[in-house]
Design an enzyme around this catalytic site. Sequence first.
Site: not given
Ligand SMILES: O=P(O)(O)OC[C@H]1O[C@@H](O)[C@@H](O)[C@@H](O)[C@@H]1O
Length: 270
Positions: A58, A156
Amino acid sequence: MGALPIRHVEKPWGKEVLPCPFAAPAGQRIGEIWFEPPEQLPDLLVKYIFTSEKLSVQVHPSDAQTLSKGIGRQGKEECWLIVAAEPGATLGIGFDCAMGDDAMRTAALDGSIEGLMTWHDVKPGDFFYIPANTVHAIGAGVSLIEVQQNSDITYRLFDYGRPRELHLEEGVAVSRGETYDLTAWHKTVPPRGTQVLVDGPLFLLDQVEGIPSEEISRRYPGPLLVIPREGVVQVAGETIAPGSCALAPALRDVAFAEDGVCLLARACAA
Ligand SMILES: O=P(O)(O)OC[C@H]1O[C@@H](O)[C@@H](O)[C@@H](O)[C@@H]1O
Protein backbone atom coordinates in the site's frame (compact mmCIF):
# COMPACT_ATOMS: atom_id res chain seq x y z
CA MET A 1 -7.80 14.07 29.92
CA GLY A 2 -6.05 10.86 30.87
CA ALA A 3 -6.28 7.44 29.21
CA LEU A 4 -7.66 7.58 25.67
CA PRO A 5 -10.54 5.30 24.68
CA ILE A 6 -9.42 2.14 22.87
CA ARG A 7 -10.88 0.78 19.64
CA HIS A 8 -10.24 -2.84 18.58
CA VAL A 9 -10.07 -3.16 14.79
CA GLU A 10 -10.56 -6.56 13.15
CA LYS A 11 -8.29 -7.36 10.22
CA PRO A 12 -7.86 -10.50 8.09
CA TRP A 13 -4.16 -10.42 9.00
CA GLY A 14 -4.78 -9.83 12.75
CA LYS A 15 -4.55 -12.20 15.73
CA GLU A 16 -7.06 -13.93 17.97
CA VAL A 17 -4.54 -14.07 20.80
CA LEU A 18 -2.81 -10.81 21.54
CA PRO A 19 0.33 -10.33 23.62
CA CYS A 20 -0.12 -9.18 27.22
CA PRO A 21 -1.58 -6.74 28.36
CA PHE A 22 -3.94 -6.79 25.37
CA ALA A 23 -6.84 -9.19 24.83
CA ALA A 24 -8.90 -9.73 21.69
CA PRO A 25 -12.67 -10.02 22.19
CA ALA A 26 -13.63 -13.71 21.81
CA GLY A 27 -13.53 -14.96 18.22
CA GLN A 28 -12.19 -11.70 16.78
CA ARG A 29 -9.00 -11.38 14.73
CA ILE A 30 -7.67 -8.08 15.98
CA GLY A 31 -5.04 -6.38 13.83
CA GLU A 32 -5.03 -2.91 15.33
CA ILE A 33 -5.71 -1.22 18.64
CA TRP A 34 -6.43 2.46 18.17
CA PHE A 35 -6.27 5.14 20.82
CA GLU A 36 -9.03 7.55 19.83
CA PRO A 37 -7.44 10.92 19.06
CA PRO A 38 -8.62 13.52 21.58
CA GLU A 39 -10.09 16.90 20.59
CA GLN A 40 -7.11 18.70 22.08
CA LEU A 41 -4.68 16.77 19.83
CA PRO A 42 -6.71 15.66 16.83
CA ASP A 43 -3.93 15.31 14.26
CA LEU A 44 -2.14 12.21 15.56
CA LEU A 45 -3.30 8.61 15.86
CA VAL A 46 -1.44 6.03 17.94
CA LYS A 47 -2.01 2.32 17.25
CA TYR A 48 -0.61 -1.02 18.25
CA ILE A 49 -0.49 -3.38 15.24
CA PHE A 50 -0.36 -7.20 15.60
CA THR A 51 0.17 -9.34 12.50
CA SER A 52 -0.17 -13.02 11.70
CA GLU A 53 -0.03 -12.48 7.91
CA LYS A 54 1.29 -9.84 5.56
CA LEU A 55 -0.66 -6.57 5.28
CA SER A 56 -1.53 -5.20 1.87
CA VAL A 57 1.12 -3.59 -0.32
CA GLN A 58 0.00 0.00 0.00
CA VAL A 59 0.84 3.67 -0.16
CA HIS A 60 -0.46 6.88 1.39
CA PRO A 61 -0.72 10.38 -0.12
CA SER A 62 0.93 13.52 1.28
CA ASP A 63 -0.84 16.55 2.78
CA ALA A 64 -0.39 18.46 -0.49
CA GLN A 65 -1.90 15.57 -2.51
CA THR A 66 -4.97 15.16 -0.26
CA LEU A 67 -5.52 18.91 -0.23
CA SER A 68 -5.29 19.22 -3.99
CA LYS A 69 -7.68 16.27 -4.45
CA GLY A 70 -10.12 17.83 -1.98
CA ILE A 71 -10.18 14.69 0.20
CA GLY A 72 -8.93 16.17 3.43
CA ARG A 73 -6.37 18.28 5.19
CA GLN A 74 -3.94 15.52 6.08
CA GLY A 75 -2.20 12.83 4.11
CA LYS A 76 -0.59 10.03 6.02
CA GLU A 77 2.97 9.75 7.17
CA GLU A 78 3.56 7.10 9.79
CA CYS A 79 6.31 5.48 11.81
CA TRP A 80 6.75 2.11 13.41
CA LEU A 81 8.59 1.00 16.52
CA ILE A 82 8.90 -2.80 16.53
CA VAL A 83 8.06 -4.14 19.99
CA ALA A 84 8.17 -7.87 19.17
CA ALA A 85 9.13 -9.90 16.10
CA GLU A 86 9.03 -13.61 15.40
CA PRO A 87 12.20 -15.09 13.88
CA GLY A 88 12.35 -14.18 10.19
CA ALA A 89 9.82 -11.34 10.47
CA THR A 90 10.20 -8.69 7.77
CA LEU A 91 8.72 -5.40 6.59
CA GLY A 92 8.50 -4.55 2.89
CA ILE A 93 9.50 -0.93 2.28
CA GLY A 94 10.47 0.53 -1.10
CA PHE A 95 11.84 -1.39 -4.06
CA ASP A 96 15.11 -3.15 -4.85
CA CYS A 97 15.34 -1.29 -8.18
CA ALA A 98 13.80 1.95 -9.48
CA MET A 99 10.47 1.40 -11.23
CA GLY A 100 8.13 3.52 -13.38
CA ASP A 101 4.33 3.79 -13.11
CA ASP A 102 3.58 1.26 -15.85
CA ALA A 103 5.90 -1.38 -14.41
CA MET A 104 4.39 -0.83 -10.96
CA ARG A 105 0.83 -1.15 -12.25
CA THR A 106 1.68 -4.40 -14.06
CA ALA A 107 3.52 -5.79 -11.01
CA ALA A 108 0.59 -4.91 -8.75
CA LEU A 109 -1.85 -6.60 -11.10
CA ASP A 110 0.09 -9.85 -11.41
CA GLY A 111 1.36 -9.89 -7.81
CA SER A 112 5.05 -9.73 -8.70
CA ILE A 113 5.21 -6.42 -6.80
CA GLU A 114 5.75 -8.41 -3.59
CA GLY A 115 9.02 -9.85 -4.91
CA LEU A 116 10.21 -6.47 -6.23
CA MET A 117 9.94 -4.82 -2.83
CA THR A 118 12.80 -4.71 -0.36
CA TRP A 119 12.02 -6.91 2.66
CA HIS A 120 13.86 -5.67 5.74
CA ASP A 121 14.53 -8.10 8.62
CA VAL A 122 13.25 -6.68 11.89
CA LYS A 123 13.82 -7.11 15.61
CA PRO A 124 12.49 -5.29 18.65
CA GLY A 125 13.80 -1.71 18.76
CA ASP A 126 13.89 -1.24 14.98
CA PHE A 127 12.25 2.05 14.09
CA PHE A 128 11.13 3.12 10.61
CA TYR A 129 9.66 6.43 9.43
CA ILE A 130 7.47 6.01 6.35
CA PRO A 131 7.18 9.24 4.35
CA ALA A 132 4.04 9.69 2.24
CA ASN A 133 4.37 8.09 -1.23
CA THR A 134 6.55 5.22 0.09
CA VAL A 135 5.21 1.82 -0.97
CA HIS A 136 5.15 -0.48 2.07
CA ALA A 137 3.76 -3.73 3.46
CA ILE A 138 4.11 -4.80 7.08
CA GLY A 139 5.00 -8.50 7.24
CA ALA A 140 3.70 -11.35 9.41
CA GLY A 141 4.75 -12.01 13.00
CA VAL A 142 5.32 -8.50 14.28
CA SER A 143 3.90 -6.33 17.03
CA LEU A 144 4.60 -2.65 16.62
CA ILE A 145 3.56 0.77 17.83
CA GLU A 146 2.50 3.06 15.03
CA VAL A 147 2.30 6.82 15.37
CA GLN A 148 0.68 8.34 12.31
CA GLN A 149 -1.06 11.40 10.99
CA ASN A 150 -4.73 10.98 11.82
CA SER A 151 -5.87 10.09 8.31
CA ASP A 152 -7.22 6.80 7.02
CA ILE A 153 -6.37 7.29 3.35
CA THR A 154 -4.69 4.06 2.28
CA TYR A 155 -4.35 3.06 -1.37
CA ARG A 156 -3.95 -0.71 -1.67
CA LEU A 157 -1.89 -1.81 -4.66
CA PHE A 158 -1.92 -5.56 -3.98
CA ASP A 159 -3.61 -7.70 -1.32
CA TYR A 160 -2.43 -11.29 -1.92
CA GLY A 161 -5.80 -12.19 -3.44
CA ARG A 162 -7.80 -11.25 -0.34
CA PRO A 163 -11.26 -10.02 -1.31
CA ARG A 164 -10.70 -6.40 -0.26
CA GLU A 165 -10.92 -3.27 -2.36
CA LEU A 166 -7.80 -2.19 -4.28
CA HIS A 167 -7.00 1.38 -5.31
CA LEU A 168 -4.56 0.76 -8.12
CA GLU A 169 -4.83 4.01 -10.09
CA GLU A 170 -4.87 6.30 -7.03
CA GLY A 171 -2.02 4.29 -5.55
CA VAL A 172 0.23 4.26 -8.61
CA ALA A 173 -0.36 8.01 -9.03
CA VAL A 174 1.21 8.78 -5.63
CA SER A 175 3.79 5.97 -5.36
CA ARG A 176 7.50 6.49 -5.69
CA GLY A 177 9.14 3.50 -7.36
CA GLU A 178 12.31 3.96 -5.35
CA THR A 179 14.61 2.30 -2.88
CA TYR A 180 13.87 3.16 0.76
CA ASP A 181 16.68 5.22 2.29
CA LEU A 182 17.46 3.33 5.50
CA THR A 183 20.17 5.82 6.50
CA ALA A 184 17.62 8.63 6.51
CA TRP A 185 14.59 6.84 7.90
CA HIS A 186 15.64 3.93 10.11
CA LYS A 187 16.89 4.09 13.71
CA THR A 188 17.76 1.52 16.34
CA VAL A 189 16.06 2.25 19.64
CA PRO A 190 17.46 0.45 22.72
CA PRO A 191 14.80 -0.58 25.26
CA ARG A 192 16.05 2.07 27.68
CA GLY A 193 17.43 5.55 27.17
CA THR A 194 16.27 8.85 25.79
CA GLN A 195 16.20 9.35 22.03
CA VAL A 196 14.52 11.62 19.51
CA LEU A 197 12.64 9.34 17.11
CA VAL A 198 10.87 11.92 14.94
CA ASP A 199 11.76 15.59 14.78
CA GLY A 200 9.02 16.98 12.53
CA PRO A 201 7.99 18.43 10.24
CA LEU A 202 4.57 16.84 10.87
CA PHE A 203 4.97 15.46 14.38
CA LEU A 204 7.45 14.83 17.17
CA LEU A 205 8.11 11.50 18.87
CA ASP A 206 10.61 10.86 21.65
CA GLN A 207 11.54 7.92 23.81
CA VAL A 208 12.23 9.14 27.35
CA GLU A 209 13.78 7.26 30.24
CA GLY A 210 13.09 8.66 33.70
CA ILE A 211 12.32 12.33 34.25
CA PRO A 212 12.39 14.37 31.01
CA SER A 213 15.30 16.78 30.63
CA GLU A 214 14.96 20.53 30.03
CA GLU A 215 15.63 19.86 26.36
CA ILE A 216 12.72 17.40 26.12
CA SER A 217 10.48 19.78 28.07
CA ARG A 218 11.15 22.49 25.49
CA ARG A 219 9.99 20.12 22.72
CA TYR A 220 6.65 19.57 24.46
CA PRO A 221 5.29 22.98 25.52
CA GLY A 222 1.58 22.06 25.21
CA PRO A 223 -0.77 19.03 25.10
CA LEU A 224 0.96 15.75 24.36
CA LEU A 225 0.38 12.01 24.17
CA VAL A 226 2.15 9.75 26.66
CA ILE A 227 2.65 6.06 25.83
CA PRO A 228 4.28 4.13 28.71
CA ARG A 229 6.59 1.31 27.64
CA GLU A 230 8.19 0.29 30.93
CA GLY A 231 6.60 1.18 34.28
CA VAL A 232 3.60 3.42 34.85
CA VAL A 233 3.18 7.19 34.71
CA GLN A 234 0.60 9.32 36.46
CA VAL A 235 -1.27 11.79 34.27
CA ALA A 236 -3.20 14.35 36.31
CA GLY A 237 -3.42 11.74 39.08
CA GLU A 238 -4.54 8.84 36.85
CA THR A 239 -2.26 5.79 36.57
CA ILE A 240 -1.37 4.99 32.97
CA ALA A 241 0.25 1.59 32.36
CA PRO A 242 1.98 0.05 29.31
CA GLY A 243 -0.65 -0.83 26.72
CA SER A 244 -2.43 2.51 27.24
CA CYS A 245 -1.99 5.96 25.77
CA ALA A 246 -2.92 9.15 27.60
CA LEU A 247 -3.48 12.77 26.74
CA ALA A 248 -1.70 15.15 29.10
CA PRO A 249 -2.57 18.86 29.01
CA ALA A 250 1.12 19.62 29.56
CA LEU A 251 4.31 17.88 30.58
CA ARG A 252 4.01 19.27 34.13
CA ASP A 253 0.80 17.21 34.54
CA VAL A 254 2.76 13.96 34.07
CA ALA A 255 4.55 12.27 36.99
CA PHE A 256 7.28 10.10 35.47
CA ALA A 257 8.96 7.24 37.34
CA GLU A 258 12.77 7.51 37.67
CA ASP A 259 13.20 4.06 36.13
CA GLY A 260 10.30 4.21 33.66
CA VAL A 261 10.44 4.44 29.87
CA CYS A 262 7.76 6.04 27.73
CA LEU A 263 7.11 7.59 24.37
CA LEU A 264 5.95 11.20 24.04
CA ALA A 265 4.28 12.53 20.90
CA ARG A 266 2.68 15.69 19.60
CA ALA A 267 1.72 17.09 16.24
CA CYS A 268 3.57 20.12 14.89
CA ALA A 269 1.58 23.28 14.27
CA ALA A 270 -0.16 23.18 10.88
O1 LIG B 1 -4.90 -2.36 4.18
P1 LIG B 1 -4.48 -3.22 5.33
O2 LIG B 1 -3.70 -4.41 4.89
O3 LIG B 1 -5.61 -3.57 6.24
O4 LIG B 1 -3.46 -2.33 6.19
C1 LIG B 1 -3.85 -1.10 6.76
C2 LIG B 1 -2.78 -0.65 7.74
O5 LIG B 1 -1.54 -0.58 7.07
C3 LIG B 1 -0.42 -0.17 7.85
O6 LIG B 1 0.70 -0.09 7.03
C4 LIG B 1 -0.66 1.17 8.50
O7 LIG B 1 -0.73 2.18 7.52
C5 LIG B 1 -1.98 1.12 9.27
O8 LIG B 1 -2.22 2.39 9.83
C6 LIG B 1 -3.11 0.72 8.35
O9 LIG B 1 -4.34 0.66 9.06
